[in-house]
Design an enzyme around this catalytic site. Structure first.
Site, mmCIF file in Angstrom:
data_model
loop_
_atom_site.group_PDB
_atom_site.id
_atom_site.type_symbol
_atom_site.label_atom_id
_atom_site.label_comp_id
_atom_site.label_asym_id
_atom_site.label_seq_id
_atom_site.Cartn_x
_atom_site.Cartn_y
_atom_site.Cartn_z
ATOM 1 N N LYS A 134 0.827 -1.221 0.000
ATOM 2 C CA LYS A 134 0.000 0.000 0.000
ATOM 3 C C LYS A 134 0.856 1.265 0.000
ATOM 4 O O LYS A 134 0.638 2.171 -0.779
ATOM 5 C CB LYS A 134 -0.866 0.097 1.270
ATOM 6 C CG LYS A 134 -1.858 -0.972 1.492
ATOM 7 C CD LYS A 134 -2.753 -0.642 2.686
ATOM 8 C CE LYS A 134 -2.051 -0.696 4.027
ATOM 9 N NZ LYS A 134 -1.659 -2.038 4.477
ATOM 10 N N ARG B 243 11.514 -0.997 10.479
ATOM 11 C CA ARG B 243 10.451 -0.693 11.429
ATOM 12 C C ARG B 243 10.489 -1.689 12.585
ATOM 13 O O ARG B 243 10.683 -2.884 12.375
ATOM 14 C CB ARG B 243 9.091 -0.757 10.728
ATOM 15 C CG ARG B 243 8.790 0.506 9.967
ATOM 16 C CD ARG B 243 7.571 0.386 9.099
ATOM 17 N NE ARG B 243 6.390 -0.177 9.754
ATOM 18 C CZ ARG B 243 5.208 -0.260 9.173
ATOM 19 N NH1 ARG B 243 5.048 0.203 7.928
ATOM 20 N NH2 ARG B 243 4.175 -0.775 9.794
#
Ligand code: AMP
Length: 225
Positions: free
Chosen positions: A20, A168
């Site tokens: 996305k 992350r």
């Protein structure tokens, strides 16, 4: 431009790691509309040395969702900003059915028409490999992957020449499993919801970044007609 002569207003949805964010950035650069990533907004909040910042960080690190109330407020404020006047791509929102319902009302109140919800479909086994190998340039945010998208020169960002990279904290196996469970349980119900509203467009996201971008382009040509 859509049929109302305004910029496009899109939602990009799909499981974590479906691409996305990558596709939203490509679209943003191509059609000059704002990219609103709720994950990025929350990661910025989580950096703040406040009680709220610490609470958000804990949720993010565990792969849990923040409250609907908090994220709705954040998005509602963000779409009022100047860069959203020509349209926007929502990346990571709505992530629950209540968020989807509020989004509809929020856009209605602001006289904005949602043009399409694009679901990028990728099976779980591919997602795990994608997420565990991904990392980004600390300077410009460009995305890379240990296996699928290495920089041309080892340790140097292709885009800005930066040499510092990060992964992350929530891109680890345990957290990803939790994020996938949350996706199936809380986010997936938004798919039939948008399908019923005739807004849903599905794209196969298992190919290369360029192949998926091309599929989204083709689909948007139809949406914009
Ligand atoms: P993302 O960058 O989209 O993968 O989002 C990272 C994390 O931010 C998610 O795993 C959630 O913990 C949180 N998050 C992002 N968007 C939302 C949302 N719409 N509702 C609740 N939590 C969210």
């Amino acid at each position: 431009m859509n049929k109302n002569g305004l910029g496009l207003h899109l939602v990009l949805t799909g499981a974590p790691g479906c691409g996305k964010g990558t596709q939203a950035r490509i679209l943003r650069d191509k059609i000059a509309i704002a990219h609103l990533s709720t994950g990025e907004m929350l990661r910025a909040e989580a950096e703040k040395p406040t009680k709220e910042g610490r609470e958000i960080k804990e949720l993010l690190d565990a792969g849990s969702f923040v409250t609907d109330e908090m994220i709705i407020q954040m998005v509602s404020r963000r779409i009022e900003e100047d860069d959203c006047k020509n349209g926007f791509i929502l990346d990571g929102f709505p992530r629950t059915l209540p968020q989807a319902e509020v989004l509809e009302k929020m856009l209605d109140d602001k006289g904005i028409i949602l043009d399409a919800v694009i679901e990028i479909q990728v099976p779980d086994e591919i997602i795990m490999e994608r997420i565990l190998g991904r990392y980004s340039c600390m300077t410009c945010g460009a995305g890379y992957h240990d296996k699928f998208q290495k920089p041309k020169i080892y340790g140097v960002c292709d885009k800005c020449g930066g040499t510092n990279f990060y992964r992350r904290v929530d891109d680890n196996r345990t957290t990803v499993q939790n994020r996938l469970i949350n996706y199936r349980k809380l986010t997936y119900p938004t798919i039939p919801y948008f399908e019923q509203k005739k807004l849903l467009k599905c794209v196969d996201g298992t190919g290369t970044i360029d192949a998926t971008a091309k599929k989204i382009d083709d689909l948007l040509k139809v949406v914009s007609e």
